[in-house]
Design a protein around this motif. Structure first.
Motif, mmCIF file in Angstrom:
data_model
loop_
_atom_site.group_PDB
_atom_site.id
_atom_site.type_symbol
_atom_site.label_atom_id
_atom_site.label_comp_id
_atom_site.label_asym_id
_atom_site.label_seq_id
_atom_site.Cartn_x
_atom_site.Cartn_y
_atom_site.Cartn_z
ATOM 1 N N PRO A 153 14.160 -4.428 -1.965
ATOM 2 C CA PRO A 153 12.993 -3.634 -2.325
ATOM 3 C C PRO A 153 12.369 -4.048 -3.668
ATOM 4 O O PRO A 153 11.148 -4.082 -3.794
ATOM 5 C CB PRO A 153 13.539 -2.210 -2.415
ATOM 6 C CG PRO A 153 14.739 -2.205 -1.556
ATOM 7 C CD PRO A 153 15.325 -3.581 -1.676
ATOM 8 N N SER A 154 13.218 -4.399 -4.665
ATOM 9 C CA SER A 154 12.637 -4.687 -5.979
ATOM 10 C C SER A 154 11.858 -6.002 -5.946
ATOM 11 O O SER A 154 10.779 -6.105 -6.546
ATOM 12 C CB SER A 154 13.716 -4.719 -7.063
ATOM 13 O OG SER A 154 14.613 -5.766 -6.798
ATOM 14 N N LEU A 158 4.513 -7.496 -3.613
ATOM 15 C CA LEU A 158 3.480 -6.714 -2.915
ATOM 16 C C LEU A 158 2.828 -5.654 -3.810
ATOM 17 O O LEU A 158 1.805 -5.087 -3.430
ATOM 18 C CB LEU A 158 4.064 -6.060 -1.665
ATOM 19 C CG LEU A 158 4.677 -7.027 -0.630
ATOM 20 C CD1 LEU A 158 5.287 -6.264 0.534
ATOM 21 C CD2 LEU A 158 3.638 -8.030 -0.122
ATOM 22 N N SER A 159 3.432 -5.352 -4.996
ATOM 23 C CA SER A 159 2.761 -4.425 -5.927
ATOM 24 C C SER A 159 2.352 -5.160 -7.195
ATOM 25 O O SER A 159 1.176 -5.323 -7.488
ATOM 26 C CB SER A 159 3.657 -3.253 -6.325
ATOM 27 O OG SER A 159 4.251 -2.663 -5.210
ATOM 28 N N LYS A 160 3.347 -5.654 -7.947
ATOM 29 C CA LYS A 160 3.036 -6.236 -9.261
ATOM 30 C C LYS A 160 2.173 -7.484 -9.136
ATOM 31 O O LYS A 160 1.283 -7.716 -9.947
ATOM 32 C CB LYS A 160 4.338 -6.574 -10.002
ATOM 33 C CG LYS A 160 5.173 -5.327 -10.291
ATOM 34 C CD LYS A 160 6.205 -5.572 -11.384
ATOM 35 C CE LYS A 160 7.049 -4.321 -11.585
ATOM 36 N NZ LYS A 160 8.198 -4.250 -10.617
ATOM 37 N N ASN A 161 2.435 -8.322 -8.151
ATOM 38 C CA ASN A 161 1.641 -9.538 -7.975
ATOM 39 C C ASN A 161 0.857 -9.510 -6.661
ATOM 40 O O ASN A 161 0.670 -10.538 -6.002
ATOM 41 C CB ASN A 161 2.551 -10.768 -8.020
ATOM 42 C CG ASN A 161 3.175 -10.961 -9.380
ATOM 43 O OD1 ASN A 161 2.480 -11.255 -10.347
ATOM 44 N ND2 ASN A 161 4.474 -10.762 -9.479
ATOM 45 N N ASP A 162 0.403 -8.308 -6.341
ATOM 46 C CA ASP A 162 -0.256 -8.053 -5.066
ATOM 47 C C ASP A 162 -1.398 -9.038 -4.774
ATOM 48 O O ASP A 162 -1.432 -9.679 -3.719
ATOM 49 C CB ASP A 162 -0.772 -6.599 -5.099
ATOM 50 C CG ASP A 162 -1.317 -6.149 -3.765
ATOM 51 O OD1 ASP A 162 -1.134 -6.874 -2.775
ATOM 52 O OD2 ASP A 162 -1.924 -5.066 -3.728
ATOM 53 N N ILE A 163 -2.317 -9.191 -5.753
ATOM 54 C CA ILE A 163 -3.479 -10.050 -5.502
ATOM 55 C C ILE A 163 -3.054 -11.506 -5.340
ATOM 56 O O ILE A 163 -3.546 -12.211 -4.466
ATOM 57 C CB ILE A 163 -4.524 -9.931 -6.628
ATOM 58 C CG1 ILE A 163 -5.082 -8.500 -6.628
ATOM 59 C CG2 ILE A 163 -5.648 -10.936 -6.440
ATOM 60 C CD1 ILE A 163 -6.301 -8.324 -7.472
ATOM 61 N N ILE A 174 5.847 -14.914 -11.379
ATOM 62 C CA ILE A 174 7.261 -14.737 -11.683
ATOM 63 C C ILE A 174 7.804 -13.595 -10.841
ATOM 64 O O ILE A 174 7.310 -12.471 -10.907
ATOM 65 C CB ILE A 174 7.452 -14.460 -13.187
ATOM 66 C CG1 ILE A 174 7.014 -15.695 -13.955
ATOM 67 C CG2 ILE A 174 8.906 -14.117 -13.481
ATOM 68 C CD1 ILE A 174 7.248 -15.632 -15.429
ATOM 69 N N ILE A 175 8.772 -13.918 -10.007
ATOM 70 C CA ILE A 175 9.354 -12.937 -9.084
ATOM 71 C C ILE A 175 10.841 -12.825 -9.385
ATOM 72 O O ILE A 175 11.578 -13.804 -9.248
ATOM 73 C CB ILE A 175 9.152 -13.391 -7.612
ATOM 74 C CG1 ILE A 175 7.666 -13.582 -7.282
ATOM 75 C CG2 ILE A 175 9.805 -12.412 -6.640
ATOM 76 C CD1 ILE A 175 6.803 -12.354 -7.407
ATOM 77 N N GLY A 176 11.259 -11.638 -9.816
ATOM 78 C CA GLY A 176 12.672 -11.429 -10.151
ATOM 79 C C GLY A 176 13.174 -12.416 -11.199
ATOM 80 O O GLY A 176 14.320 -12.833 -11.156
ATOM 81 N N GLY A 190 0.696 -2.602 -0.117
ATOM 82 C CA GLY A 190 -0.298 -3.259 -0.968
ATOM 83 C C GLY A 190 -1.575 -3.577 -0.227
ATOM 84 O O GLY A 190 -1.891 -2.978 0.795
ATOM 85 N N ARG A 191 -2.312 -4.565 -0.733
ATOM 86 C CA ARG A 191 -3.645 -4.842 -0.204
ATOM 87 C C ARG A 191 -3.651 -5.220 1.265
ATOM 88 O O ARG A 191 -4.609 -4.971 1.974
ATOM 89 C CB ARG A 191 -4.287 -5.967 -1.013
ATOM 90 C CG ARG A 191 -4.835 -5.483 -2.324
ATOM 91 C CD ARG A 191 -5.571 -6.577 -3.058
ATOM 92 N NE ARG A 191 -6.333 -6.015 -4.173
ATOM 93 C CZ ARG A 191 -5.804 -5.407 -5.223
ATOM 94 N NH1 ARG A 191 -4.501 -5.253 -5.303
ATOM 95 N NH2 ARG A 191 -6.566 -4.943 -6.189
ATOM 96 N N ARG A 192 -2.580 -5.851 1.734
ATOM 97 C CA ARG A 192 -2.544 -6.309 3.122
ATOM 98 C C ARG A 192 -1.849 -5.323 4.044
ATOM 99 O O ARG A 192 -1.519 -5.664 5.188
ATOM 100 C CB ARG A 192 -1.824 -7.653 3.198
ATOM 101 C CG ARG A 192 -2.651 -8.814 2.707
ATOM 102 C CD ARG A 192 -3.668 -9.228 3.790
ATOM 103 N NE ARG A 192 -4.394 -10.418 3.370
ATOM 104 C CZ ARG A 192 -5.224 -11.107 4.143
ATOM 105 N NH1 ARG A 192 -5.410 -10.745 5.399
ATOM 106 N NH2 ARG A 192 -5.859 -12.133 3.675
#
Ligand code: HEM
Ligand SMILES: *[C@@H]1O[C@H](CO)[C@@H](O)[C@H](O)[C@H]1NC(C)=O
Ligand SMILES: *[C@@H]1O[C@H](CO)[C@@H](O)[C@H](O)[C@H]1NC(C)=O
Length: 511
Positions: free
Chosen positions: A80-81, A87-92, A388-390, A443-445
């Protein structure tokens, strides 16, 4: 002399500065990656069904993995994180879609709502979909269509049961149901059962849709190994082009038919209740075309209709089939659902306006979507920039797969994750914290049809539970293995024994 030394010193400091900058800069840290093979990358590790073999990889190497499918870099997420990071922090950044063969050949060169990348064009299609086509208002307007279609299914089942026990194959019933609902919303016509306007037309289109599902479900290695793509092994691309052409001819004829009718009726007259009922989604799209013909070309209209059919029909039908299968294997849950219907609806047929009074039924739908999310890896996304992811660097142009199936069955997140327990959605275990339950994405999609889907599935399940007593065939549990295909079909079509509920006989015989 002094000038010479000053210049030397300057060079010296410049040299020191550039070296230290290189040394101090944080090195790029890519996510962990399993051992790979030249050219094919990790493709040799991938078996069917895809979500299962990817789950095995993340269990072994971690929830954030960097893979290569042939020439294509892939980020595989299964917590989930990290899903929240994408999908939230780097959604765009992750709102693009990869250009796959299916998008190019079956979605107008990746220009429909499902396959277009993030940008003004996709944002506009998305606005049309959420505001004009799948808004709660519009969905409400078509409520009668869903009620009529589910009742017509119930009527057929009742007729075939001749008051005793009978066996029915439910998979095709559910796919006919959702197809009729979608086609009546889109074009005001149904293609299965009684009152079918044009049998031949319906038969041809059903064939096309079946084949499209089959070709879409076959994975295409040309997407990852471009040299295979050029050769078109197996003729996948040729088949796609042919099917897309047939589908478009059919849909274009439907659009033309609507256009002629509008011109005859005149489209500027006031919108009475009667008229609203008959307004189809093609009518909605045609009004947009009338206001802005350069943008809303027939291709845009076709793309939208094809996307709704592809995204909305099979998904809802399969979810209903999984739900019924789970209920048959868990008769206590079925009993509880029946009790809820008895108390809150009573001796009349379920209506959509009752759904808000049936929280347990909704829990059953949620619990089904948890165990059997019909888009187990969502639809692939692609990053438009580095991110940057995790804590890891993920380069631009990386294809993102979110393994929802793995998240929904993670023992760290769910108590007895493999058990079917709708009650968990009533309690604290439910959905509150983080992205641990995302059958429709986030998120957006996120799926714009989620509201419609939940209504369709709940209404179908609720009505069937009300009207009939359901049992498995024999003692053995319903086989729950999933077959090949992108929308996670059941490998064995569901069959069940049923007989009319004695309290409903009166109502059923009046249908
Ligand atoms: C149980 C049924 C359904 C499930 C589980 C489901 C799930 C999903 C998922 C996971 C996605 C991709 C999200 C992502 O890219 O991250 C999606 C996209 C989409 N869905 Fe659904 N869906 C369902 C029913 C429907 C229905 C009934 C419709 C419309 C009639 C619909 C229309 C769409 C569209 C148009 C997209 C593409 C959105 C975009 O790319 O911007 N879906 N759905
Ligand atoms: C599809 O789109 C790409 C890039 O947007 C473009 O280069 C290509 O010519 C298009 N192909 C067709 C058949 O329209
Ligand atoms: C079902 O899940 C949705 C999230 O998709 C949530 O908003 C809703 O509250 C849940 N309903 C129940 C009854 O658990």
């Amino acid at each position: 002399m002094g000038v010479f030394f000053s210049i030397l010193a300057l060079f010296f400091f410049y040299f020191l500065f550039s070296i230290s900058k290189r040394l101090l800069a944080t090195p790029k840290k890519l996510p962990p990656t399993p051992p790979s093979i030249p050219i094919i990358g990790h493709l040799h590790l991938i078996k069917k069904p895809l979500h299962r073999s990817l789950t095995a990889l993340s269990n072994r190497y971690g929830p954030i993995l960097s893979l290569r499918f042939g020439s294509r870099p892939v980020l595989l997420i299964s917590s989930p994180s990290s899903a929240d990071d994408c999908l939230s922090k780097n959604d765009i950044i992750f709102a693009n879609r990869p250009r796959l063969l299916i998008g190019n050949r079956m979605a107008f060169n990746c220009s429909n709502i499902v396959w277009a990348s993030y940008g003004p064009h996709w944002r506009n299609l998305r606005r049309i979909a959420t505001v004009e086509i799948l808004s709660s208002n519009r969905i409400q307007m078509f409520s009668a269509v869903r009620i009529q279609e589910i009742r017509s299914l119930v009527k057929d089942l009742f007729r075939d049961s001749e008051l005793g026990k009978s066996v029915v194959e439910l998979k095709s019933k559910f796919s006919e149901l959702t197809f009729n609902v979608m086609m009546r919303m889109i074009a005001g016509k149904r293609y299965y059962g009684e009152n079918v306007v044009d049998l031949e037309e319906g038969r041809r289109f059903r064939e096309i849709v079946k084949e499209i599902l089959a070709v879409a479900g076959a994975s295409n290695f040309g997407d990852f190994l471009p040299f295979l793509g050029w050769m078109d092994l197996g003729g996948v691309e040729k088949r796609m082009v042919k099917l897309a052409r047939e589908r478009d001819e059919f849909l274009l004829a439907l659009i033309d038919e609507h256009r002629r009718r509008r011109n005859k009726d005149g489209f500027s007259c006031e919108e009475g209740e009667e008229k609203k009922m008959k307004k189809t989604l093609i009518d909605v799209l045609l009004s947009l075309q009338e206001t802005e013909p350069q943008y809303y070309t027939d291709h845009i209209l076709l793309g939208m209709i094809a996307a709704l059919l592809a995204a909305g029909t099979d998904t809802s039908a399969l979810t209903t089939e999984w739900a019924m299968s789970l209920l048959l294997n868990n008769p206590d849950v079925l009993e509880k659902a029946k009790a809820e219907l008895d108390i809150h609806v009573g001796p009349r047929l379920l209506d959509e306006s009752d759904l808000s009074k049936l929280p347990y039924l909704h829990c059953i739908v949620n619990e089904t979507l948890r165990l059997y999310p019909v888009a187990p890896l969502l639809v692939p996304h692609e990053s438009s920039e580095e991110s940057i992811i995790g804590g890891f660097n993920v380069p631009r142009g990386t294809m993102l797969l979110v393994n929802v199936w793995a998240i929904h069955r993670d023992p760290k997140l769910w108590v007895d994750p493999l058990d079917f327990k709708p009650e968990r959605f009533q309690g604290s275990e439910g959905v509150k914290e983080g992205l641990k339950f995302i059958p429709f994405g986030h998120g957006r999609r996120v799926c714009p049809g989620a509201g419609l889907a939940v209504r369709m599935v709940s209404l179908a399940l609720g009505t069937l539970i009300q009207c009939f007593e359901w049992e498995r065939i024999g003692e053995e549990k319903v086989d729950m293995t999933e077959g090949p295909g992108l929308t996670m079909p059941k490998s064995q079509p569901l069959k069940a024994v049923y007989k009319p509920h004695h309290t409903m006989l009166n109502i059923l015989s009046q249908l």
